[in-house]
Design a protein around this motif. Sequence first.
Motif, short mmCIF file in Angstrom:
data_model
loop_
_atom_site.label_atom_id
_atom_site.label_comp_id
_atom_site.label_asym_id
_atom_site.label_seq_id
_atom_site.Cartn_x
_atom_site.Cartn_y
_atom_site.Cartn_z
N CYS A 270 6.39 -5.79 -10.01
CA CYS A 270 4.98 -6.17 -10.21
C CYS A 270 4.71 -7.61 -9.77
O CYS A 270 3.62 -7.92 -9.29
CB CYS A 270 4.58 -5.95 -11.66
SG CYS A 270 4.46 -4.20 -12.13
N ILE A 271 5.71 -8.49 -9.92
CA ILE A 271 5.56 -9.88 -9.45
C ILE A 271 5.38 -9.90 -7.93
O ILE A 271 4.50 -10.60 -7.40
CB ILE A 271 6.77 -10.73 -9.88
CG1 ILE A 271 6.64 -11.10 -11.36
CG2 ILE A 271 6.90 -12.00 -9.02
CD1 ILE A 271 7.89 -11.71 -11.96
N LEU A 272 6.17 -9.10 -7.22
CA LEU A 272 6.08 -9.08 -5.75
C LEU A 272 4.76 -8.44 -5.30
O LEU A 272 4.13 -8.91 -4.35
CB LEU A 272 7.28 -8.33 -5.17
CG LEU A 272 8.61 -9.07 -5.33
CD1 LEU A 272 9.78 -8.17 -4.97
CD2 LEU A 272 8.64 -10.34 -4.48
N ILE A 273 4.33 -7.38 -5.99
CA ILE A 273 3.05 -6.75 -5.66
C ILE A 273 1.90 -7.72 -5.97
O ILE A 273 0.93 -7.82 -5.23
CB ILE A 273 2.89 -5.42 -6.43
CG1 ILE A 273 3.89 -4.39 -5.90
CG2 ILE A 273 1.46 -4.89 -6.32
CD1 ILE A 273 4.07 -3.16 -6.78
N GLY A 274 2.05 -8.45 -7.09
CA GLY A 274 1.03 -9.44 -7.45
C GLY A 274 0.92 -10.55 -6.43
O GLY A 274 -0.19 -10.98 -6.06
N GLU A 275 2.07 -11.02 -5.94
CA GLU A 275 2.07 -12.09 -4.94
C GLU A 275 1.40 -11.61 -3.65
O GLU A 275 0.63 -12.35 -3.02
CB GLU A 275 3.51 -12.53 -4.66
CG GLU A 275 3.68 -13.52 -3.52
CD GLU A 275 3.05 -14.89 -3.77
OE1 GLU A 275 3.02 -15.71 -2.85
OE2 GLU A 275 2.60 -15.13 -4.92
N ALA A 276 1.69 -10.36 -3.26
CA ALA A 276 1.04 -9.81 -2.06
C ALA A 276 -0.47 -9.79 -2.25
O ALA A 276 -1.24 -10.06 -1.32
CB ALA A 276 1.57 -8.41 -1.77
N GLY A 277 -0.93 -9.48 -3.48
CA GLY A 277 -2.36 -9.46 -3.74
C GLY A 277 -2.98 -10.83 -3.63
O GLY A 277 -4.08 -10.99 -3.10
N VAL A 278 -2.27 -11.84 -4.13
CA VAL A 278 -2.76 -13.22 -4.04
C VAL A 278 -2.94 -13.62 -2.58
O VAL A 278 -3.88 -14.33 -2.22
CB VAL A 278 -1.79 -14.18 -4.76
CG1 VAL A 278 -2.13 -15.63 -4.44
CG2 VAL A 278 -1.83 -13.95 -6.27
N ARG A 279 -2.03 -13.13 -1.73
CA ARG A 279 -2.11 -13.46 -0.31
C ARG A 279 -3.02 -12.51 0.47
O ARG A 279 -3.10 -12.60 1.70
CB ARG A 279 -0.70 -13.42 0.30
CG ARG A 279 0.19 -14.54 -0.21
CD ARG A 279 1.65 -14.27 0.11
NE ARG A 279 2.50 -15.29 -0.50
CZ ARG A 279 3.09 -16.25 0.18
NH1 ARG A 279 2.94 -16.35 1.47
NH2 ARG A 279 3.85 -17.13 -0.45
N GLY A 280 -3.62 -11.55 -0.25
CA GLY A 280 -4.57 -10.65 0.40
C GLY A 280 -3.93 -9.58 1.26
O GLY A 280 -4.56 -9.03 2.16
N ARG A 281 -2.67 -9.25 0.99
CA ARG A 281 -2.01 -8.23 1.81
C ARG A 281 -2.39 -6.83 1.32
O ARG A 281 -2.63 -6.63 0.13
CB ARG A 281 -0.49 -8.39 1.73
CG ARG A 281 -0.01 -9.65 2.41
CD ARG A 281 1.48 -9.81 2.29
NE ARG A 281 1.93 -11.03 2.94
CZ ARG A 281 3.07 -11.63 2.69
NH1 ARG A 281 3.90 -11.13 1.79
NH2 ARG A 281 3.42 -12.73 3.32
N PRO A 282 -2.40 -5.83 2.23
CA PRO A 282 -2.69 -4.45 1.82
C PRO A 282 -1.70 -4.01 0.74
O PRO A 282 -0.50 -4.26 0.84
CB PRO A 282 -2.50 -3.65 3.11
CG PRO A 282 -2.66 -4.63 4.21
CD PRO A 282 -2.16 -5.94 3.67
N GLY A 283 -2.22 -3.33 -0.27
CA GLY A 283 -1.34 -2.86 -1.34
C GLY A 283 -1.05 -3.89 -2.41
O GLY A 283 -0.45 -3.58 -3.42
N GLY A 284 -1.48 -5.13 -2.17
CA GLY A 284 -1.23 -6.17 -3.17
C GLY A 284 -2.23 -6.08 -4.32
O GLY A 284 -3.36 -5.67 -4.13
N LYS A 285 -1.77 -6.43 -5.52
CA LYS A 285 -2.62 -6.39 -6.71
C LYS A 285 -2.45 -7.73 -7.43
O LYS A 285 -1.49 -7.92 -8.18
CB LYS A 285 -2.21 -5.26 -7.64
CG LYS A 285 -2.22 -3.88 -6.98
CD LYS A 285 -3.62 -3.32 -6.93
CE LYS A 285 -3.63 -1.91 -6.35
NZ LYS A 285 -4.99 -1.38 -6.22
N ALA A 286 -3.37 -8.65 -7.22
CA ALA A 286 -3.22 -10.01 -7.76
C ALA A 286 -3.12 -10.01 -9.29
O ALA A 286 -2.47 -10.88 -9.87
CB ALA A 286 -4.39 -10.87 -7.31
N THR A 287 -3.76 -9.02 -9.94
CA THR A 287 -3.75 -8.99 -11.41
C THR A 287 -2.41 -8.52 -11.99
O THR A 287 -2.21 -8.59 -13.20
CB THR A 287 -4.86 -8.06 -11.94
OG1 THR A 287 -4.69 -6.77 -11.33
CG2 THR A 287 -6.23 -8.61 -11.65
#
Length: 305
Positions: A270-287
């Motif tokens: 979830c940390i890695l998915i969250g980081e991707a979200g912060v960077r606006g990558r597809p599949g990323g979830k900042a929350t």
Amino acid sequence: MTHTEIEITAELVRDLLRDQHPDLADHPLRLGARGWDNQLWRLGDDLAVRLPWATESADALLRKEHAWLPALAPGLPLPVPVPQRLGEPSARFPRPWIVTTWVQGEPADRAPVTRAEEAADVLAVFLTALHRPAPEQAPARRDRGGPLADQAESFAQGLAEATERGLIPDPDAVRAVWEDAVAAPEWAGPALWLHGDLHPANVLTADGTICGVIDFGDLFAGDPACDLAAAWILLPDGAADRFHAAYQPAPDAATLRRARSWAVLKALACILIGEAGVRGRPGGKATWGPPAHAALRRLIATTHH
């Protein structure tokens, strides 16, 4: 098939309903959420349409929910999205889809639990009810309910990536939690029904406590430690002990150690998915990042008993 290949619109959803479930086609329709695997469209006040959009595996997960969840749901003490109808692949939309009941509440990654003791009790009662011996033909998942040694490579990769990106302040402490937990004896009991993916986006809250559980696509039978990891992933600091005391039968020390391993794996993912979200990558979830970081802090701060 990915979300880049087919656009899901209200018009498409309404056409699918007209084709296969015309009695539902005139209900009010609006977008509910875009999840990891599926899009969710609210249908009237009480129903939702779930359509796979981002992962190829979603088709089988929807069919699994449709096959198994209606029989399990009546025994569960929290609202869950109960499948009502199945939509088959067609020329209009080449994948299966389902109509389920709508569950009220806010995802816990956006509205975290604040009433810790109450939420610990609610979660414990829910998992006590779910964790019943599953029939032999129940779905299994080696990667979630099987031996933790099989996850060593996944853990190492997740920790290395998170460390490389500067997301983990103390990688050695995380590794120490994993190494202690993964050394615990394996589950020797029957394969129990498990949710399999209890993280904050799949648990709903209202008034600071847990009010519903969604996304049973990973439903399978196996070691309950996989779900018991939720004590660190979902609940605030200091609530894990109360959860484990309320869950029945009381988990033994080995099960709690394995649960810590699953919690570490879930938190890293979830940390890695969250980081991707912060960077606006597809599949990323900042929350997803903040609750996962909190979970890792809790795991490092507590040792097994």
